[in-house]
Design a protein around this motif. Structure first.
Motif, PDB file in Angstrom:
ATOM      1  N   ALA A 120       0.835  -1.215   0.000  1.00 41.41           N
ATOM      2  CA  ALA A 120       0.000   0.000   0.000  1.00 41.41           C
ATOM      3  C   ALA A 120       0.865   1.259   0.000  1.00 41.41           C
ATOM      4  CB  ALA A 120      -0.933  -0.012   1.208  1.00 41.41           C
ATOM      5  N   LEU A 121       1.936   1.268   0.796  1.00 40.06           N
ATOM      6  CA  LEU A 121       2.842   2.408   0.822  1.00 40.06           C
ATOM      7  C   LEU A 121       3.530   2.602  -0.526  1.00 40.06           C
ATOM      8  CD1 LEU A 121       4.496   1.931   4.339  1.00 40.06           C
ATOM      9  CD2 LEU A 121       2.879   3.721   3.674  1.00 40.06           C
ATOM     10  N   LEU A 122       3.958   1.495  -1.140  1.00 39.16           N
ATOM     11  CA  LEU A 122       4.644   1.590  -2.426  1.00 39.16           C
ATOM     12  C   LEU A 122       3.717   2.073  -3.526  1.00 39.16           C
ATOM     13  CD1 LEU A 122       6.893  -1.619  -2.339  1.00 39.16           C
ATOM     14  CD2 LEU A 122       7.621   0.763  -2.138  1.00 39.16           C
ATOM     15  N   VAL A 123       2.440   1.681  -3.471  1.00 39.57           N
ATOM     16  CA  VAL A 123       1.477   2.172  -4.466  1.00 39.57           C
ATOM     17  C   VAL A 123       1.377   3.688  -4.389  1.00 39.57           C
ATOM     18  CG1 VAL A 123      -0.980   2.271  -5.036  1.00 39.57           C
ATOM     19  CG2 VAL A 123       0.119   0.060  -4.695  1.00 39.57           C
ATOM     20  N   VAL A 124       1.311   4.217  -3.179  1.00 39.67           N
ATOM     21  CA  VAL A 124       1.229   5.673  -2.992  1.00 39.67           C
ATOM     22  C   VAL A 124       2.504   6.348  -3.488  1.00 39.67           C
ATOM     23  CG1 VAL A 124       1.043   7.523  -1.291  1.00 39.67           C
ATOM     24  CG2 VAL A 124      -0.382   5.474  -1.069  1.00 39.67           C
ATOM     25  N   LEU A 125       3.666   5.789  -3.125  1.00 41.28           N
ATOM     26  CA  LEU A 125       4.944   6.413  -3.474  1.00 41.28           C
ATOM     27  C   LEU A 125       5.234   6.355  -4.971  1.00 41.28           C
ATOM     28  CD1 LEU A 125       7.153   5.120  -0.507  1.00 41.28           C
ATOM     29  CD2 LEU A 125       6.269   7.442  -0.834  1.00 41.28           C
ATOM     30  N   THR A 126       4.817   5.271  -5.609  1.00 37.57           N
ATOM     31  CA  THR A 126       5.147   5.098  -7.037  1.00 37.57           C
ATOM     32  C   THR A 126       4.013   5.542  -7.966  1.00 37.57           C
ATOM     33  OG1 THR A 126       4.333   2.801  -7.030  1.00 37.57           O
ATOM     34  CG2 THR A 126       6.678   3.149  -6.525  1.00 37.57           C
ATOM     35  N   ALA A 127       2.935   6.097  -7.401  1.00 35.59           N
ATOM     36  CA  ALA A 127       1.798   6.511  -8.231  1.00 35.59           C
ATOM     37  C   ALA A 127       2.209   7.478  -9.350  1.00 35.59           C
ATOM     38  CB  ALA A 127       0.699   7.114  -7.356  1.00 35.59           C
ATOM     39  N   PRO A 128       3.040   8.506  -9.076  1.00 35.36           N
ATOM     40  CA  PRO A 128       3.450   9.403 -10.169  1.00 35.36           C
ATOM     41  C   PRO A 128       4.236   8.674 -11.267  1.00 35.36           C
ATOM     42  CG  PRO A 128       3.894  10.407  -8.036  1.00 35.36           C
ATOM     43  CD  PRO A 128       3.543   8.983  -7.769  1.00 35.36           C
ATOM     44  N   VAL A 129       5.109   7.756 -10.866  1.00 33.90           N
ATOM     45  CA  VAL A 129       5.897   7.000 -11.847  1.00 33.90           C
ATOM     46  C   VAL A 129       4.974   6.125 -12.691  1.00 33.90           C
ATOM     47  CG1 VAL A 129       7.736   5.304 -12.148  1.00 33.90           C
ATOM     48  CG2 VAL A 129       7.899   7.009 -10.325  1.00 33.90           C
ATOM     49  N   MET A 130       4.020   5.441 -12.040  1.00 33.39           N
ATOM     50  CA  MET A 130       3.100   4.584 -12.788  1.00 33.39           C
ATOM     51  C   MET A 130       2.253   5.406 -13.756  1.00 33.39           C
ATOM     52  SD  MET A 130       1.798   1.420 -10.382  1.00 33.39           S
ATOM     53  CE  MET A 130       1.502   2.217  -8.813  1.00 33.39           C
ATOM     54  N   ALA A 131       1.851   6.595 -13.336  1.00 35.80           N
ATOM     55  CA  ALA A 131       1.057   7.455 -14.224  1.00 35.80           C
ATOM     56  C   ALA A 131       1.872   7.857 -15.451  1.00 35.80           C
ATOM     57  CB  ALA A 131       0.592   8.684 -13.452  1.00 35.80           C
ATOM     58  N   ALA A 132       3.164   8.176 -15.245  1.00 34.80           N
ATOM     59  CA  ALA A 132       4.025   8.571 -16.354  1.00 34.80           C
ATOM     60  C   ALA A 132       4.252   7.407 -17.321  1.00 34.80           C
ATOM     61  CB  ALA A 132       5.366   9.088 -15.808  1.00 34.80           C
ATOM     62  N   VAL A 133       4.493   6.210 -16.767  1.00 36.97           N
ATOM     63  CA  VAL A 133       4.703   5.031 -17.624  1.00 36.97           C
ATOM     64  C   VAL A 133       3.427   4.720 -18.401  1.00 36.97           C
ATOM     65  CG1 VAL A 133       5.166   2.553 -17.619  1.00 36.97           C
ATOM     66  CG2 VAL A 133       6.489   4.061 -16.135  1.00 36.97           C
ATOM     67  N   ALA A 134       2.282   4.782 -17.745  1.00 35.17           N
ATOM     68  CA  ALA A 134       1.010   4.501 -18.411  1.00 35.17           C
ATOM     69  C   ALA A 134       0.789   5.460 -19.583  1.00 35.17           C
ATOM     70  CB  ALA A 134      -0.137   4.610 -17.404  1.00 35.17           C
ATOM     71  N   LEU A 135       1.102   6.739 -19.371  1.00 37.46           N
ATOM     72  CA  LEU A 135       0.946   7.735 -20.439  1.00 37.46           C
ATOM     73  C   LEU A 135       1.881   7.443 -21.605  1.00 37.46           C
ATOM     74  CD1 LEU A 135      -0.386  10.376 -21.363  1.00 37.46           C
ATOM     75  CD2 LEU A 135       1.462  11.617 -20.186  1.00 37.46           C
ATOM     76  N   ALA A 136       3.148   7.075 -21.305  1.00 37.74           N
ATOM     77  CA  ALA A 136       4.122   6.775 -22.358  1.00 37.74           C
ATOM     78  C   ALA A 136       3.699   5.555 -23.174  1.00 37.74           C
ATOM     79  CB  ALA A 136       5.496   6.550 -21.734  1.00 37.74           C
ATOM     80  N   VAL A 137       3.203   4.530 -22.501  1.00 35.70           N
ATOM     81  CA  VAL A 137       2.744   3.316 -23.195  1.00 35.70           C
ATOM     82  C   VAL A 137       1.583   3.649 -24.126  1.00 35.70           C
ATOM     83  CG1 VAL A 137       1.654   1.058 -22.879  1.00 35.70           C
ATOM     84  CG2 VAL A 137       3.556   1.738 -21.413  1.00 35.70           C
ATOM     85  N   LYS A 138       0.651   4.450 -23.620  1.00 40.01           N
ATOM     86  CA  LYS A 138      -0.548   4.786 -24.400  1.00 40.01           C
ATOM     87  C   LYS A 138      -0.218   5.637 -25.612  1.00 40.01           C
ATOM     88  CE  LYS A 138      -5.001   4.527 -24.881  1.00 40.01           C
ATOM     89  NZ  LYS A 138      -5.638   3.224 -25.154  1.00 40.01           N
ATOM     90  N   LEU A 139       0.720   6.582 -25.458  1.00 40.62           N
ATOM     91  CA  LEU A 139       1.050   7.495 -26.552  1.00 40.62           C
ATOM     92  C   LEU A 139       1.861   6.819 -27.647  1.00 40.62           C
ATOM     93  CD1 LEU A 139       1.932  10.767 -24.578  1.00 40.62           C
ATOM     94  CD2 LEU A 139      -0.143  10.276 -25.916  1.00 40.62           C
ATOM     95  N   GLU A 140       2.668   5.797 -27.293  1.00 39.26           N
ATOM     96  CA  GLU A 140       3.563   5.239 -28.313  1.00 39.26           C
ATOM     97  C   GLU A 140       2.855   4.291 -29.272  1.00 39.26           C
ATOM     98  OE1 GLU A 140       7.821   3.017 -28.877  1.00 39.26           O
ATOM     99  OE2 GLU A 140       6.611   2.529 -27.145  1.00 39.26           O
ATOM    100  N   SER A 141       1.974   3.432 -28.782  1.00 41.19           N
ATOM    101  CA  SER A 141       1.343   2.455 -29.659  1.00 41.19           C
ATOM    102  C   SER A 141      -0.077   2.175 -29.200  1.00 41.19           C
ATOM    103  CB  SER A 141       2.153   1.152 -29.689  1.00 41.19           C
ATOM    104  OG  SER A 141       2.188   0.567 -28.393  1.00 41.19           O
ATOM    105  N   ARG A 142      -0.898   1.748 -30.132  1.00 37.95           N
ATOM    106  CA  ARG A 142      -2.289   1.466 -29.808  1.00 37.95           C
ATOM    107  C   ARG A 142      -2.364   0.203 -28.940  1.00 37.95           C
ATOM    108  NH1 ARG A 142      -4.434  -2.732 -32.647  1.00 37.95           N
ATOM    109  NH2 ARG A 142      -3.156  -3.566 -34.346  1.00 37.95           N
ATOM    110  N   GLY A 143      -3.475   0.107 -28.227  1.00 38.82           N
ATOM    111  CA  GLY A 143      -3.679  -1.067 -27.388  1.00 38.82           C
ATOM    112  C   GLY A 143      -3.833  -0.692 -25.926  1.00 38.82           C
ATOM    113  N   PRO A 144      -4.117  -1.687 -25.095  1.00 37.62           N
ATOM    114  CA  PRO A 144      -4.314  -1.421 -23.664  1.00 37.62           C
ATOM    115  C   PRO A 144      -3.007  -1.049 -22.971  1.00 37.62           C
ATOM    116  CG  PRO A 144      -4.327  -3.777 -24.073  1.00 37.62           C
ATOM    117  CD  PRO A 144      -4.291  -3.112 -25.415  1.00 37.62           C
ATOM    118  N   ILE A 145      -3.118  -0.331 -21.876  1.00 33.25           N
ATOM    119  CA  ILE A 145      -1.936   0.049 -21.097  1.00 33.25           C
ATOM    120  C   ILE A 145      -1.375  -1.145 -20.357  1.00 33.25           C
ATOM    121  CG2 ILE A 145      -1.147   1.447 -19.143  1.00 33.25           C
ATOM    122  CD1 ILE A 145      -3.225   3.550 -20.004  1.00 33.25           C
TER     123      ILE A 145
END
Length: 513
Positions: free
Chosen positions: A328-353
């Protein structure tokens, strides 16, 4: 006529064998139905009596202390040094002494906890005994003026109400667990015939065994191993037992073969040690005798410990708490990183994150593991039948970065919160993962022993350099060796050490593609 008669005998024998097989299949199906894990997730639903007793002691200790403290703060409202010296030690003594009295009176046994209402008189007697001793001590030492009589009476009443309430609630919950069979260990007898019958009868005659026998497994089909032993059916052969234990809740295997049958015992243990269960060798029918402390006991029946289920009892509870809190602590701490990775995955190629893949989890149950998608969606390999290699054209540009840094595995923190994964453990492998074109199970004998605990996001093998591609048989062999070492030597400190080392191990990307 002779030929017809002989043929009739053969047909009759065949019919009997077919009937026996049908009975065995029905018994096996019924045993599986009764032992189906709750929720279908493969986790054993047996609740350790040790954990129940410890939880009750802790709860009652906390109730006694908190009721005394709350009333002191609310009514006495005196935080002077003298008040602290008199009140706090008495509250602490009560919180320690009363559970100790309950322990001496047998009030923490499962039998007593099941009969919660019937045991209330003994609970009240223990609480009253403590206050009688306190009253006598205060009177004889002439320190009565130091204590508020209203506070003492209020603590007595509040504590009694709290203890009564928790006993009634606990009794109702434990009775429900008992009805569901969660307080009994489900046991299978390995072996048959007279030795198995003698062990079963001894267990029946032994008090408080907490064992429910569901059947027998034996390779023999002759008179030495009849289809029914002491009222219990033979469910199949030893090879079938592993599959049965994967699909059914089994907590204990009792081997009734003689120690003298060394080769057969070794072969059976080699097949069964991969299961997350306790394995005990019956010493009841053995002629060879050891010193008493060499045995463990179920009731008053002696057994030799062959294998212990890892992470049982309090270890299991501690591991769950550790996983939930840190994840639970790691989810909170890494939330910004996960959001950035999710955005990069979505922008580069079609398909689910997210990429969801079936992998082997605890006790070989299939679980769905989450990852950030690192491949082009039309080239994803759900079964991982082809390992990712250097400059693999299936991997996207973002995918290469997140795979090398293991950022693609951050969503597995949600697997931990869900209960499918642990933070630390053997890495979950895809169903068709291979080393040098051979399935892992073909390369490593006893490979599935690594599934005796939940798989993890990181592990002992990963921080020692055995992560990434397994293009040689040696790599998967070394990985499994490290996984088994972790299982045998688990501790909270070991987990924390692995977690601290994990970020530094990710700096080495030699085998990560």
């Amino acid at each position: 006529m002779r030929r017809q008669k002989g043929r009739g005998i053969k047909l009759a024998a065949s019919d009997l064998l077919n009937a026996a097989d049908e009975n065995q299949k029905r018994a096996l199906a019924e045993a599986r139905r009764q032992g189906a894990p709750e929720g279908g997730d493969g986790r054993s639903s047996w609740i350790s009596p040790t954990v129940i007793r410890g939880t009750m002691r802790t709860a009652e200790t906390a109730l006694i202390a908190l009721s005394g403290l709350a009333l002191w703060v609310a009514y006495v409202d005196d935080f002077s040094r003298q008040s602290l010296i008199y009140y706090l030690p008495l509250i602490a003594i009560g919180a320690i002494a009363v559970p100790a009295l309950f322990e001496l009176g047998g009030l923490y046994t499962i039998h007593a906890l099941l009969r919660g209402v019937e045991q209330l008189a003994r609970v009240m007697l223990g609480w009253l005994t403590f206050f009688a001793v306190v009253t006598a001590t205060v009177f004889l030492t002439k320190i009565g003026v130091a204590y508020s009589r209203v506070w003492l009476v209020a603590w007595f009443v509040a504590g009694l109400v709290a203890l009564t309430a928790v006993r009634i609630a606990a009794s109702a919950l434990i009775k429900r667990w008992n009805t569901d069979g969660r307080l009994d260990r489900r046991a299978v007898i390995v072996g048959g015939g007279e030795p198995a019958a003698r062990v079963i009868e001894a267990l029946r005659a032994s008090p408080d065994t907490d064992i429910t026998i569901i059947g027998l497994f034996d390779d023999r089909n002759d008179d030495r191993s009849p289809p029914v032993v002491a009222g219990f059916p033979k469910l199949g052969k030893i090879d079938q037992l592993v599959d049965f234990a994967r699909k059914t809740r089994i907590d204990l295997l009792i081997v009734t073969l003689p120690v003298a049958a060394e080769d057969r015992l070794l072969e059976i243990c080699r097949k069964l040690w991969v299961l997350p269960v306790d394995i005990r060798l019956s010493a009841y029918t053995q002629k060879l005798r050891f010193r008493p402390r060499a045995y463990s006991y179920i009731g008053n029946i002696p057994f030799l410990d062959v294998f212990d289920k890892p992470l049982s009892g309090w270890d299991h509870v501690v591991k769950i708490v550790e996983d939930k809190i840190i994840a639970a602590l790691l989810v909170v701490l890494t939330a910004p990183v996960m959001a950035a990775v999710a955005l990069a995955v979505k922008l580069e190629s079609r398909g689910p994150i997210l990429f969801k893949q079936k992998r082997y989890g605890f006790n070989n149950e299939l679980i769905e593991v989450y990852k950030f998608r690192s491949m082009y969606v039309d080239q994803a390999d759900q079964a991982a039948s082809r390992l990712v290699t250097r400059n693999d054209p299936r991997v996207t540009r973002v995918g290469r970065i997140i795979r090398k840094t293991s950022l693609d595995e951050l969503p597995q923190l949600f697997n931990v919160l869900k209960g499918d994964l642990s933070l630390v453990g053997p890495r979950p492998h895809a169903t068709q993962a291979k080393a040098a074109e051979r399935l892992y199970t073909e390369v490593v004998d006893g490979y599935f022993a690594r599934h005796k605990v939940k798989p993890g996001i990181t592990g002992w093998a990963q921080i020692n350099g055995w992560r990434g591609e397994t293009d040689t048989e040696e790599k998967i062999e070394r990985r499994v060796e490290h996984d088994l070492y972790y299982i045998e030597n688990w501790s909270v400190l070991f987990d924390l050490y692995i977690l601290v080392r994990t970020p530094f191990s990710l700096l080495s990307t030699k085998n990560a593609y």
